[in-house]
Design a protein around this motif. Sequence first.
Motif, mmCIF file in Angstrom:
data_model
loop_
_atom_site.group_PDB
_atom_site.id
_atom_site.type_symbol
_atom_site.label_atom_id
_atom_site.label_comp_id
_atom_site.label_asym_id
_atom_site.label_seq_id
_atom_site.Cartn_x
_atom_site.Cartn_y
_atom_site.Cartn_z
ATOM 1 N N VAL A 82 -84.751 -55.557 47.422
ATOM 2 C CA VAL A 82 -84.100 -54.024 47.228
ATOM 3 C C VAL A 82 -83.742 -53.449 48.479
ATOM 4 O O VAL A 82 -84.727 -53.140 49.407
ATOM 5 N N LYS A 83 -82.538 -53.038 48.988
ATOM 6 C CA LYS A 83 -81.977 -52.353 49.831
ATOM 7 C C LYS A 83 -81.327 -50.931 49.282
ATOM 8 O O LYS A 83 -80.664 -51.259 48.409
ATOM 9 N N HIS A 84 -81.064 -50.146 50.204
ATOM 10 C CA HIS A 84 -80.045 -48.858 49.951
ATOM 11 C C HIS A 84 -79.464 -48.190 50.883
ATOM 12 O O HIS A 84 -79.789 -48.577 52.268
ATOM 13 N N HIS A 85 -78.383 -47.319 50.555
ATOM 14 C CA HIS A 85 -77.653 -46.651 51.488
ATOM 15 C C HIS A 85 -77.461 -45.403 50.780
ATOM 16 O O HIS A 85 -77.393 -45.482 49.543
ATOM 17 N N SER A 86 -77.674 -44.137 51.611
ATOM 18 C CA SER A 86 -77.375 -42.961 50.968
ATOM 19 C C SER A 86 -76.333 -42.457 51.578
ATOM 20 O O SER A 86 -76.177 -42.432 53.054
ATOM 21 N N LEU A 87 -75.181 -42.296 50.789
ATOM 22 C CA LEU A 87 -73.900 -41.946 51.349
ATOM 23 C C LEU A 87 -73.378 -40.609 50.714
ATOM 24 O O LEU A 87 -73.121 -40.562 49.532
ATOM 25 N N SER A 88 -73.465 -39.532 51.364
ATOM 26 C CA SER A 88 -72.876 -38.433 50.906
ATOM 27 C C SER A 88 -71.239 -38.547 50.759
ATOM 28 O O SER A 88 -70.616 -38.446 51.684
ATOM 29 N N LEU A 89 -70.826 -38.237 49.586
ATOM 30 C CA LEU A 89 -69.245 -38.191 49.488
ATOM 31 C C LEU A 89 -68.706 -36.835 49.180
ATOM 32 O O LEU A 89 -67.375 -36.826 48.828
ATOM 33 N N THR A 90 -69.532 -35.850 49.623
ATOM 34 C CA THR A 90 -69.129 -34.639 49.420
ATOM 35 C C THR A 90 -67.737 -34.151 50.147
ATOM 36 O O THR A 90 -66.835 -33.703 49.682
ATOM 37 N N HIS A 91 -67.779 -34.392 51.654
ATOM 38 C CA HIS A 91 -66.666 -34.457 52.354
ATOM 39 C C HIS A 91 -65.416 -35.104 51.865
ATOM 40 O O HIS A 91 -64.471 -34.429 51.908
ATOM 41 N N VAL A 92 -65.698 -36.260 51.489
ATOM 42 C CA VAL A 92 -64.533 -37.197 51.118
ATOM 43 C C VAL A 92 -63.851 -36.141 49.646
ATOM 44 O O VAL A 92 -62.540 -36.259 49.537
ATOM 45 N N PHE A 93 -64.725 -35.969 48.673
ATOM 46 C CA PHE A 93 -64.329 -35.138 47.688
ATOM 47 C C PHE A 93 -63.694 -33.883 47.973
ATOM 48 O O PHE A 93 -62.545 -33.767 47.468
ATOM 49 N N ASP A 94 -64.032 -33.179 48.969
ATOM 50 C CA ASP A 94 -63.548 -31.969 49.352
ATOM 51 C C ASP A 94 -62.285 -31.998 50.052
ATOM 52 O O ASP A 94 -61.139 -31.449 49.812
ATOM 53 N N SER A 95 -62.179 -32.987 50.780
ATOM 54 C CA SER A 95 -60.894 -33.292 51.448
ATOM 55 C C SER A 95 -59.626 -33.898 50.628
ATOM 56 O O SER A 95 -58.644 -33.266 50.684
ATOM 57 N N PHE A 96 -60.096 -34.701 49.348
ATOM 58 C CA PHE A 96 -59.177 -34.947 48.355
ATOM 59 C C PHE A 96 -58.879 -33.561 47.802
ATOM 60 O O PHE A 96 -57.491 -33.551 47.435
ATOM 61 N N GLN A 97 -59.480 -32.789 47.463
ATOM 62 C CA GLN A 97 -59.215 -31.625 46.737
ATOM 63 C C GLN A 97 -58.296 -30.574 47.640
ATOM 64 O O GLN A 97 -57.262 -29.889 47.032
ATOM 65 N N GLU A 98 -58.371 -30.676 48.879
ATOM 66 C CA GLU A 98 -57.628 -29.957 49.683
ATOM 67 C C GLU A 98 -56.185 -30.347 49.721
ATOM 68 O O GLU A 98 -55.031 -29.773 50.140
ATOM 69 N N LEU A 99 -56.027 -31.774 49.402
ATOM 70 C CA LEU A 99 -54.658 -32.261 49.307
ATOM 71 C C LEU A 99 -53.891 -31.931 47.909
ATOM 72 O O LEU A 99 -52.633 -32.158 47.866
ATOM 73 N N LEU A 100 -54.651 -31.423 46.979
ATOM 74 C CA LEU A 100 -53.951 -31.228 45.706
ATOM 75 C C LEU A 100 -53.135 -29.906 45.525
ATOM 76 O O LEU A 100 -53.488 -28.941 46.114
ATOM 77 N N PRO A 101 -51.924 -30.128 44.845
ATOM 78 C CA PRO A 101 -51.122 -28.745 44.906
ATOM 79 C C PRO A 101 -51.860 -27.854 43.705
ATOM 80 O O PRO A 101 -52.710 -28.020 42.973
ATOM 81 N N PRO A 102 -51.464 -26.668 43.883
ATOM 82 C CA PRO A 102 -52.014 -25.502 43.086
ATOM 83 C C PRO A 102 -51.768 -25.711 41.497
ATOM 84 O O PRO A 102 -50.697 -26.300 41.312
ATOM 85 N N THR A 103 -52.622 -25.305 40.759
ATOM 86 C CA THR A 103 -52.330 -25.402 39.342
ATOM 87 C C THR A 103 -52.888 -24.292 38.688
ATOM 88 O O THR A 103 -53.958 -23.993 38.860
ATOM 89 N N SER A 104 -52.062 -23.948 37.295
ATOM 90 C CA SER A 104 -52.691 -22.982 36.647
ATOM 91 C C SER A 104 -53.705 -23.643 35.567
ATOM 92 O O SER A 104 -54.227 -22.880 34.635
#
Length: 260
Positions: A82-104
């Motif tokens: 068994v091996k592992h990687h710890s990868l925070s995807l928070t920045h990827v998720f936040d960057s994706f959100q910044e690309l989204l158009p506003p919605t009501s």
Amino acid sequence: MKSPEKVIEHIVNWLKSYSEKSGMNGFVVGVSGGIDSALTSTLCALTGKPVLCLEMPIHQEANQVSRAQEHIAWLEEKFSNVKHHSLSLTHVFDSFQELLPPTSKDESKFLSLANTRARLRMTTLYYFAALERYLVAGTGNKIEDFGVGFYTKYGDGGVDLSPIADLMKSEVFLLAKTLGVIDSIQNAAPTDGLWGDDRTDEDQMGATYDELEWAMKNVESASKNHTERQKEVLSIYKKLHKQNQHKMQPIPVCEIPDSL
């Protein structure tokens, strides 16, 4: 379940056989700090094949992260494969959100973003799967996958094989206990971890897994002898089962008649 040890042996042999027949090298598992991923990763480790555990927090509750890390440490100490990687995807998720158009449509947006977290994790799992020629092992149980459809389509539902999908949640806990999975995971309230807060699966579905397990077994039974809570749980189960059929049924294909 008469013999959890025999069930464990059966699943491990099934995993090993499938891996060998597919010509793949091992398994990759997303480890969330929950009981399902803990059991799945342990079963994969028991095959002796290489296992890569990925911990992929996205604005995660600290206790979920710590449980995942504690479980991975336990696995690596117990299994040399068994091996592992710890990868925070928070920045990827936040960057994706910044690309989204506003919605009501705030309510729909929150649900869509929760599912986006699961799909980002799926993409990450398949990156490593392709890199190492590993199989992505699913972590869904029978209630989630075939009862109420409590998973994200092409998120945690996007896998190569499902080793625990024929196990009720109570059976998942039984097998995890048999294998000695760490107490912090065995005692934690089940959660999908997609909202960045401490809401549980019960909070979202309105019923416990024990209740839903009962409903899945009794969905066709006459309701005249049921308590008011049992009637409520059956209603919750039937509603979720119906509305999530699009996840549980094969993708519809528009077949073109030969006459055209």
